[in-house]
Design a protein around this motif. Structure first.
Motif, mmCIF file in Angstrom:
data_model
loop_
_atom_site.group_PDB
_atom_site.id
_atom_site.type_symbol
_atom_site.label_atom_id
_atom_site.label_comp_id
_atom_site.label_asym_id
_atom_site.label_seq_id
_atom_site.Cartn_x
_atom_site.Cartn_y
_atom_site.Cartn_z
ATOM 1 N N ARG A 100 5.017 -3.433 6.783
ATOM 2 C CA ARG A 100 4.388 -2.378 5.987
ATOM 3 C C ARG A 100 5.061 -1.040 6.244
ATOM 4 N NH1 ARG A 100 -1.868 -0.890 7.057
ATOM 5 N NH2 ARG A 100 -0.964 -0.111 8.999
ATOM 6 N N MET A 153 1.360 6.974 5.208
ATOM 7 C CA MET A 153 2.034 6.317 4.091
ATOM 8 C C MET A 153 1.901 7.138 2.818
ATOM 9 S SD MET A 153 1.572 2.270 4.768
ATOM 10 C CE MET A 153 -0.111 2.230 5.317
ATOM 11 N N GLY A 154 1.512 8.392 2.979
ATOM 12 C CA GLY A 154 1.550 9.312 1.849
ATOM 13 C C GLY A 154 0.247 9.451 1.083
ATOM 14 N N ALA A 155 -0.870 8.956 1.653
ATOM 15 C CA ALA A 155 -2.144 9.076 0.953
ATOM 16 C C ALA A 155 -2.736 10.478 1.121
ATOM 17 C CB ALA A 155 -3.127 8.034 1.461
ATOM 18 N N ARG A 188 -7.562 9.966 -1.378
ATOM 19 C CA ARG A 188 -7.154 8.565 -1.358
ATOM 20 C C ARG A 188 -7.636 7.882 -0.076
ATOM 21 N NH1 ARG A 188 -5.303 6.432 -5.689
ATOM 22 N NH2 ARG A 188 -6.414 4.690 -4.768
ATOM 23 N N TYR A 203 0.804 -1.223 0.000
ATOM 24 C CA TYR A 203 0.000 0.000 0.000
ATOM 25 C C TYR A 203 0.841 1.279 0.000
ATOM 26 C CZ TYR A 203 -3.423 3.514 1.130
ATOM 27 O OH TYR A 203 -4.198 4.642 1.092
ATOM 28 N N GLY A 204 1.765 1.352 0.959
ATOM 29 C CA GLY A 204 2.588 2.552 1.030
ATOM 30 C C GLY A 204 3.530 2.663 -0.162
ATOM 31 N N ARG A 216 2.243 4.420 -3.116
ATOM 32 C CA ARG A 216 2.205 5.886 -3.059
ATOM 33 C C ARG A 216 3.546 6.492 -3.468
ATOM 34 N NH1 ARG A 216 -1.946 4.042 -1.732
ATOM 35 N NH2 ARG A 216 -2.293 4.513 -3.891
ATOM 36 N N SER A 235 -2.937 5.272 6.672
ATOM 37 C CA SER A 235 -2.992 5.613 5.265
ATOM 38 C C SER A 235 -2.346 6.979 5.014
ATOM 39 C CB SER A 235 -4.457 5.598 4.832
ATOM 40 O OG SER A 235 -4.592 6.030 3.529
#
Lengths: 264, 246
Positions: free
Chosen positions: A151, B153-155, B159, A103-104, A107, B150
């Protein structure tokens, strides 16, 4: 010293506003400097605001009074330079282990192949090979936390914020995870801020322990706790036991105060 | 075997029905024998009119339900995501949620007449609020540590909405849609019986008024079966969509 400090917390106070009820002063004039690649523990009785302080550094809560800088830049929002691991894992339940770790990475500006490789490497690192396609609900608590750590580490954050990460695990798993965390940290040193109410855990893992007072949270004292982490017998050694005892008394005083104050 | 045991009571009910009618325990006018109903049903299947009516009903129900799901879900999530909208609409949703939606039948007929439009509007209005509330409660219950993870983690905020808030809302949203599905059948058949010249509900009333009780029961059974099949199918799809839960 300020020149070498990576994280500077100065004069931070925080008012907690429960949905129903009067606001409570959770943190009162906290100042703290954390060096790069230092492993520091925030230790205190429950409700002392240690997690709140961590969330403020993470940029998850607005800083209302005082200031926090990371690498001389004021903290304004969350970012991938500060990875976080929560007590209850905070894995996306609808994503597999691989999906969570990816997920990360998705990005970041990485090529697909590179992302996949990196995810695999970190799943291997935490010993979850073979569970890539499992959903969090199918994993044990320890495995969930490994997945969450993979993660976060996969993004290679400079700073690792850990909010009682082993608090929900049974004691055997907890002690294994502590050792593994130290191994990982020694291989790729990061700044770690580790929130816990477990005195032994704090002394074992951290170079320095900041003991917090009962609500409103203040820094009561900062104690050096540098021991040779590679020596597993250290846990039984006299200096270690004495250090634990010293800190235990500091925390206990606060816990008693917190008990006395409880029903407002 | 398990399935057989599960549906055995239905078979027993069918036998009891047939026996009651055959033994003359009740008048065949009140309850025609199941075999007679089945015969009438086979005849209906060859009747073009039956299919026209069924088609009209299916069209109305799916159009109304689809609108309710799309608009209801968007509205519920938007209300959870954006506070001013919740303040604006929260009390209105609360007010109309427990209202018996069948009360709207004459209202929608007054607005849009006896055709498809009034049924679609009725089903849309009646089914939207369970979907809205499901989406709203689900979206609001999203765990803040998931949102924070989220973000860290850069969202972007958008997003987070797509990656965390909407998936978190799914279990409750899908339950809301299940309620809506059941409601759509109720509203469809009721409104067709009262203000319509087409549809399965209309057909039930029409056949009953003409004394074709076998055929009337056959249509009633058809509607019951359609409702059951739709719900089972939906449950299977829902379990698939939420397979990550266990």
């Amino acid at each position: 010293m300020t020149d070498h400090s990576q994280i500077v917390v100065s004069g931070v106070s925080h008012l907690y506003r429960p949905p129903n009820g009067r606001p409570v002063l959770a943190l009162d004039d906290i100042s703290l400097e954390i060096r790069g690649r230092e492993f520091i523990a925030l230790l205190g009785p429950s409700g002392c605001g240690k997690s709140t302080l961590l969330y403020l550094i993470g940029g998850f809560l607005p800083i209302e009074k005082g200031g926090i800088t990371v690498d001389q830049k004021p903290v304004a929002s969350p970012g991938p330079d500060r990875g976080i691991v929560f007590q209850h894992f905070a894995l996306f339940p609808w994503k597999t282990v691989r999906g969570n770790v990816l997920y990360g990475l998705e990005r970041m500006r990485l090529r697909r192949k590179e992302r996949e490789e990196r995810a695999k490497a970190f799943i291997d690192l935490v010993g979850l090979t073979g569970f890539e396609d499992s959903y969090p609900a199918q994993l044990s608590g320890g495995m969930k936390q490994r997945a969450a750590i993979a993660r976060t580490l996969a993004l290679d954050p400079k700073i690792l914020l850990m909010d009682e990460p082993f608090g929900a695990l049974d004691s055997q798993t907890r002690s294994l995870m502590q050792t593994e965390l130290l191994n990982i940290w020694q291989r790729s040193p990061k700044t770690v801020i580790f929130v816990t109410h477990d005195v032994q855990e704090a002394v074992y893992l951290a170079d320095r322990v900041a003991v917090m007072s009962a609500r409103p949270g203040r820094i009561k004292s900062i104690v050096d706790t540098k021991f040779d982490k590679n020596d597993l017998d250290i846990l039984k050694s006299k200096p270690f036991v004495e250090k634990v005892d010293e800190l235990w008394h500091l925390v206990r005083e606060e816990a008693v105060k917190a008990q006395g104050k409880k029903p407002g | 075997m398990k399935t057989f045991v599960r549906y055995l009571p239905l078979l027993l009910l069918a036998i009891a029905w047939e026996a009651t009618a055959r033994l003359g325990l009740v008048s065949s006018l009140a309850l025609p024998a199941l075999s007679a109903v089945a015969g009438a049903w086979l005849e209906l299947l060859q009747d073009k009119d039956f299919w026209l009516n069924a088609g009209a009903s299916l069209y109305r129900a799916s159009a109304g339900l689809l609108l309710a799901i799309v608009i209801g879900a968007i509205l519920g999530i938007a209300m959870a995501w954006w506070r001013p909208l919740n303040i604006l609409l929260g009390s209105i949703v609360e007010m109309f949620y427990p209202m018996p939606k069948s009360a709207l039948i004459p209202v929608t007929a007054l607005w849009l007449g006896f055709g498809d439009g009034s049924k679609i509007l009725l089903i849309f209005l009646g089914c939207m609020l369970p979907v809205t509330l499901g989406a709203f409660n689900g979206a609001r219950s999203s765990d803040r540590t998931l949102v924070w993870s989220s973000r860290s983690m850069g969202a972007s905020r958008l997003r987070v909405l797509l990656d965390v808030v909407i998936p978190s809302a799914m279990p409750e949203l899908l339950n809301g849609i299940r309620t809506a599905l059941a409601l759509s059948f109720i509203l469809l058949v009721t409104s067709e019986q009262i203000v319509s010249r087409q549809g399965l509900g209309y057909l039930i009333g029409y056949l009953g008024a003409n004394g074709s009780y076998d055929a009337m029961f056959a249509v009633v059974m058809t509607v019951a079966f359609l409702g059951f099949a739709a719900d089972r199918l939906y449950q299977i799809l829902m379990q698939r969509a939420l397979a990550w839960r266990d």
